[in-house]
Scaffold this motif. Structure first.
Motif, PDB file in Angstrom:
ATOM      1  N   GLN A  48      12.918  17.649  21.761  1.00  0.00           N
ATOM      2  CA  GLN A  48      12.335  16.322  21.776  1.00  0.00           C
ATOM      3  C   GLN A  48      12.893  15.614  23.006  1.00  0.00           C
ATOM      4  O   GLN A  48      14.108  15.462  23.141  1.00  0.00           O
ATOM      5  CB  GLN A  48      12.701  15.557  20.499  1.00  0.00           C
ATOM      6  CG  GLN A  48      12.328  16.256  19.201  1.00  0.00           C
ATOM      7  CD  GLN A  48      10.839  16.254  18.947  1.00  0.00           C
ATOM      8  OE1 GLN A  48      10.116  15.433  19.506  1.00  0.00           O
ATOM      9  NE2 GLN A  48      10.369  17.167  18.106  1.00  0.00           N
ATOM     10  N   LEU A  49      12.011  15.194  23.904  1.00  0.00           N
ATOM     11  CA  LEU A  49      12.453  14.677  25.189  1.00  0.00           C
ATOM     12  C   LEU A  49      12.434  13.155  25.204  1.00  0.00           C
ATOM     13  O   LEU A  49      11.664  12.515  24.489  1.00  0.00           O
ATOM     14  CB  LEU A  49      11.561  15.234  26.300  1.00  0.00           C
ATOM     15  CG  LEU A  49      11.511  16.770  26.356  1.00  0.00           C
ATOM     16  CD1 LEU A  49      10.482  17.230  27.366  1.00  0.00           C
ATOM     17  CD2 LEU A  49      12.873  17.340  26.681  1.00  0.00           C
ATOM     18  N   LYS A  50      13.280  12.596  26.026  1.00  0.00           N
ATOM     19  CA  LYS A  50      13.326  11.149  26.171  1.00  0.00           C
ATOM     20  C   LYS A  50      12.023  10.663  26.809  1.00  0.00           C
ATOM     21  O   LYS A  50      11.296  11.426  27.438  1.00  0.00           O
ATOM     22  CB  LYS A  50      14.552  10.754  26.986  1.00  0.00           C
ATOM     23  CG  LYS A  50      15.849  11.035  26.225  1.00  0.00           C
ATOM     24  CD  LYS A  50      17.076  10.580  26.973  1.00  0.00           C
ATOM     25  CE  LYS A  50      18.326  10.837  26.122  1.00  0.00           C
ATOM     26  NZ  LYS A  50      19.560  10.430  26.817  1.00  0.00           N
ATOM     27  N   PRO A  51      11.722   9.363  26.654  1.00  0.00           N
ATOM     28  CA  PRO A  51      10.380   8.900  27.032  1.00  0.00           C
ATOM     29  C   PRO A  51      10.064   8.947  28.512  1.00  0.00           C
ATOM     30  O   PRO A  51       8.907   8.789  28.894  1.00  0.00           O
ATOM     31  CB  PRO A  51      10.350   7.455  26.514  1.00  0.00           C
ATOM     32  CG  PRO A  51      11.779   7.057  26.374  1.00  0.00           C
ATOM     33  CD  PRO A  51      12.497   8.321  25.993  1.00  0.00           C
ATOM     34  N   ASN A  52      11.066   9.153  29.370  1.00  0.00           N
ATOM     35  CA  ASN A  52      10.712   9.263  30.790  1.00  0.00           C
ATOM     36  C   ASN A  52       9.983  10.579  31.052  1.00  0.00           C
ATOM     37  O   ASN A  52      10.063  11.527  30.281  1.00  0.00           O
ATOM     38  CB  ASN A  52      11.946   9.116  31.687  1.00  0.00           C
ATOM     39  CG  ASN A  52      13.056  10.095  31.330  1.00  0.00           C
ATOM     40  OD1 ASN A  52      12.920  10.872  30.398  1.00  0.00           O
ATOM     41  ND2 ASN A  52      14.136  10.055  32.071  1.00  0.00           N
TER      42      ASN A  52
ATOM     43  N   GLU B 121       5.761  14.941  25.155  1.00  0.00           N
ATOM     44  CA  GLU B 121       7.075  14.561  24.641  1.00  0.00           C
ATOM     45  C   GLU B 121       7.957  15.740  24.271  1.00  0.00           C
ATOM     46  O   GLU B 121       9.121  15.552  23.931  1.00  0.00           O
ATOM     47  CB  GLU B 121       6.922  13.670  23.392  1.00  0.00           C
ATOM     48  CG  GLU B 121       6.297  12.312  23.640  1.00  0.00           C
ATOM     49  CD  GLU B 121       4.775  12.371  23.623  1.00  0.00           C
ATOM     50  OE1 GLU B 121       4.231  13.358  23.078  1.00  0.00           O
ATOM     51  OE2 GLU B 121       4.144  11.452  24.170  1.00  0.00           O
TER      52      GLU B 121
ATOM     53  N   LYS C 144      16.407  14.285  24.001  1.00  0.00           N
ATOM     54  CA  LYS C 144      16.729  13.358  22.917  1.00  0.00           C
ATOM     55  C   LYS C 144      17.280  14.113  21.707  1.00  0.00           C
ATOM     56  O   LYS C 144      18.243  13.683  21.065  1.00  0.00           O
ATOM     57  CB  LYS C 144      15.476  12.568  22.522  1.00  0.00           C
ATOM     58  CG  LYS C 144      15.698  11.594  21.377  1.00  0.00           C
ATOM     59  CD  LYS C 144      14.531  10.629  21.244  1.00  0.00           C
ATOM     60  CE  LYS C 144      13.236  11.312  20.891  1.00  0.00           C
ATOM     61  NZ  LYS C 144      12.123  10.348  20.684  1.00  0.00           N
ATOM     62  N   ARG C 145      16.661  15.259  21.403  1.00  0.00           N
ATOM     63  CA  ARG C 145      17.092  16.040  20.246  1.00  0.00           C
ATOM     64  C   ARG C 145      16.577  17.458  20.395  1.00  0.00           C
ATOM     65  O   ARG C 145      15.542  17.685  21.009  1.00  0.00           O
ATOM     66  CB  ARG C 145      16.545  15.420  18.956  1.00  0.00           C
ATOM     67  CG  ARG C 145      17.138  16.006  17.677  1.00  0.00           C
ATOM     68  CD  ARG C 145      16.666  15.294  16.428  1.00  0.00           C
ATOM     69  NE  ARG C 145      15.313  15.684  16.048  1.00  0.00           N
ATOM     70  CZ  ARG C 145      14.284  14.862  16.034  1.00  0.00           C
ATOM     71  NH1 ARG C 145      14.428  13.614  16.391  1.00  0.00           N
ATOM     72  NH2 ARG C 145      13.075  15.293  15.676  1.00  0.00           N
TER      73      ARG C 145
END
Length: 608
Positions: free
Chosen positions: A389-393, A347, A372-373
């Protein structure tokens, strides 16, 4: 543990790719080992084939397990020294000479120490006050002292030392520490601020006890005299010099991606490559290697070294991002290009800027398909750490470069696919090995891995194209490609996925008869999910054995621009699995199953 211990065990992991390309043209054929072979293993497997209707003997003992086609792979024990192995079937025979040498260092007869164990073996430069250790391997009960820098350092025996097998030992579940036959000695001092340095001088002595003159008839009542019997005095091959305090030595990375490691040789682990232009103070030298101020080592040949009045350092303030086709670029303006390290989880992606003091108060990231952040934290006194912080894909890859003094970190966007197809994706297929000079593993009848790799890769190419993908092949015939050539193609194409197709073999100590199955190898975090899914899907769908999923530092798993996986689809050296590997119907079934698995994983990985 001293670095000597990490390199004591040198295993002979003989490659099965060095054979001549001849196929079986006689009733009895031995593909491995070659006629003359050397190994550190206490056993060896014999890979070959013969008439299935007649028995095959090894030194008079019959081979029990053979495939329907007559293929065999028995393991036989080896004694230290020369081993003659003769295979016979009827009037036909094949003889090989296998020499087993010790797996750990041993002292040759008539010697008291190993000359090439004395350190340093190459010239070293370190700053004043830094620790310097001297090491040697010798007989037990030897007194060893080292004269260097105006002082004498006594070396202590490491009586409970063990050696570690090579990394590849994990592939055969034989990676436990092993006892060392000889005795390692070690002693440390520091680089003095003054005085003449140069090559250390080792003195090896044995303690000799004798009775004093006029000894009474009862020697128990006397105190023996202790003296030293000098056995050898030898200079180390390398010199240890003092690294000047001024001017500062600065290394500038000239390679496109400088290979950084945890220590001064290729036996040490790789860490994050350093982008071209990176600058860092040199804090030690060892042979052709430079230690940079942040701790990583790099070959001097990948740098230019200049004198500077101050070590390279920077501050960092604001951070911004922008989107370019297929990528998000995050830009870190700096005063000088500093060393970086990158750590990934499923993630997150964390960038550390070394030799950097943060003054960051403002960060602007536009709405983004990947991020994401972004959080940041100072790591005092001289690091700045940025955690995305990465998006869930699924993570799809990254790359770094310096534009002047600005670091650009590019994060790849997920592909946009048509429903239930691979349309919009680019899949790179790398058929492993590929010429008469690079056969890969060989089956019992001499059939080379390079050929089956290409057959299955072309079937996979057709299957992926039929499912909508554009496919790039690193080779379509017998081409001489080094691993670096294949990696360069990946970097140039920046495919959606990269799949390197291989079939497997084992080190000499492996069990060729009872080891089979599909294995996957990955390196970067974005490839783990793909490796695990392909493994699980193929094992289940094809009802094949599992060899497992391994993190492995391989050239074809290291590219960061895409999820890159190396597939080992079966064992060439297993007599039974080899028949499945070379069966045309099974090859087609494997290619279709693998293409379907790629479709399923890609669809899942790109779901919102």
């Amino acid at each position: 543990m001293p670095k000597l211990m990490s390199s004591l065990l040198v295993g002979s992991l003989s490659s099965l790719s060095v054979m001549t390309p001849a196929f079986a043209d006689a009733a009895l054929f031995l593909a491995y080992p070659p006629e003359v072979h050397q190994t550190t293993s206490d056993r060896i497997f014999l890979i070959g084939t013969a008439n299935p209707d007649q028995p095959v003997l090894v030194n008079g003992e019959p081979i029990v397990d053979r495939s329907e086609s007559g293929h065999f792979a028995p393991t036989v024990p080896l004694s230290i020294g020369a081993n003659t192995l003769t295979l016979t079937q009827g009037e036909a025979s094949v003889t090989v000479q296998v020499t087993r040498v010790a797996a750990t260092p041993t002292i040759p007869p008539g010697s008291i120490f190993l000359l090439d164990s004395i350190t340093p073996q190459v010239d070293i430069a370190k700053p004043t006050g830094e620790q310097v250790c001297f090491q040697a391997i010798a007989l037990p009960d030897i007194a060893i002292s080292v004269a260097w820098g105006g002082t004498e350092t006594l070396l202590a025996p490491m009586t409970e030392a063990v050696a570690l097998p090579p990394n590849s030992a994990v592939l055969t579940a034989q990676n436990a520490p092993v006892p060392i036959a000889a005795t390692p000695y070690i002693g440390c001092t520091v680089v003095p601020s003054t005085g003449q340095l140069g090559r250390p001088t080792y003195t090896l002595e044995r303690t000799v006890q004798s009775l004093p003159p006029n000894t009474p008839s009862d020697p128990v009542l006397t105190n023996p005299l202790t003296s030293r019997d000098a056995l050898a005095v030898v200079e180390a091959p390398g010199a240890i010099e003092r690294l000047p305090d001024r001017p500062f030595k600065t290394a500038i990375v000239t390679a496109a991606a400088g290979v950084a490691r945890t220590g001064p040789s290729t036996s040490y682990s790789r860490i994050t490559p350093l982008p071209q232009g990176t600058r860092a103070q040199v804090t030690a030298m060892e042979g052709d290697w430079l230690r940079l101020e942040y701790g990583g080592w790099i070959r001097a040949s990948e740098t230019d070294v200049i004198d500077a009045q101050a070590p390279p350092q920077s501050i960092i303030r604001s951070v911004t991002s922008r989107q370019v086709p297929g990528w998000t670029e995050v830009r870190f303006p700096l005063q000088t290009p500093v060393p970086i390290t990158i750590d990934q989880t499923t993630e997150t992606l964390t960038l550390t800027l070394h030799n950097t003091t943060p003054q960051t108060d403002t960060i602007y990231l536009a709405a983004d398909p990947v991020i994401k952040r972004l959080d940041w934290t100072p790591v005092l006194p001289d690091k700045a750490q940025y955690r995305f912080q990465l998006k869930p894909n699924q993570q799809w890859g990254y790359k770094t470069r310096y534009e002047g003094t600005t670091l650009v970190l590019s994060l790849r966007h997920p592909p946009v696919l048509a429903n239930n197809s691979l349309a919009g994706s680019v899949i790179l297929i790398d058929p492993g090995h590929g010429s008469e000079n690079d056969l890969g593993a060989r089956g019992p009848n001499g059939y080379p891995e390079k050929d089956v790799n290409l057959v299955v890769s072309k079937l996979l190419q057709e299957a992926l194209v039929a499912r909508g993908a554009r496919v790039v092949m690193t080779r379509e015939g017998d081409d001489d490609l080094f691993p670096r050539d294949r990696v360069d193609i990946i970097h140039a194409e920046e495919p959606t996925l990269a799949l390197s197709i291989h079939y497997n073999a084992l080190p000499d100590a492996g069990d060729a008869l009872n080891t089979a199955g599909i294995g996957m190898f990955w390196y970067n975090a974005q490839a783990h999910s793909l490796a695990q899914f392909l493994h699980d899907d193929l094992v289940t769908r094809l009802n094949r054995p599992s060899y497992g999923v391994y993190w492995n530092n391989l050239a074809l798993t290291r590219p960061t621009v895409t999820p890159s996986v190396l597939l080992e689809l079966g064992f060439m050296i297993n007599p039974y699995e080899f028949e499945w590997i070379t069966d045309p119907d099974s090859q087609q079934q494997l290619a279709d199953a693998l293409a379907d698995a790629v479709v399923t994983w890609m669809q899942q990985a790109t779901e919102p």
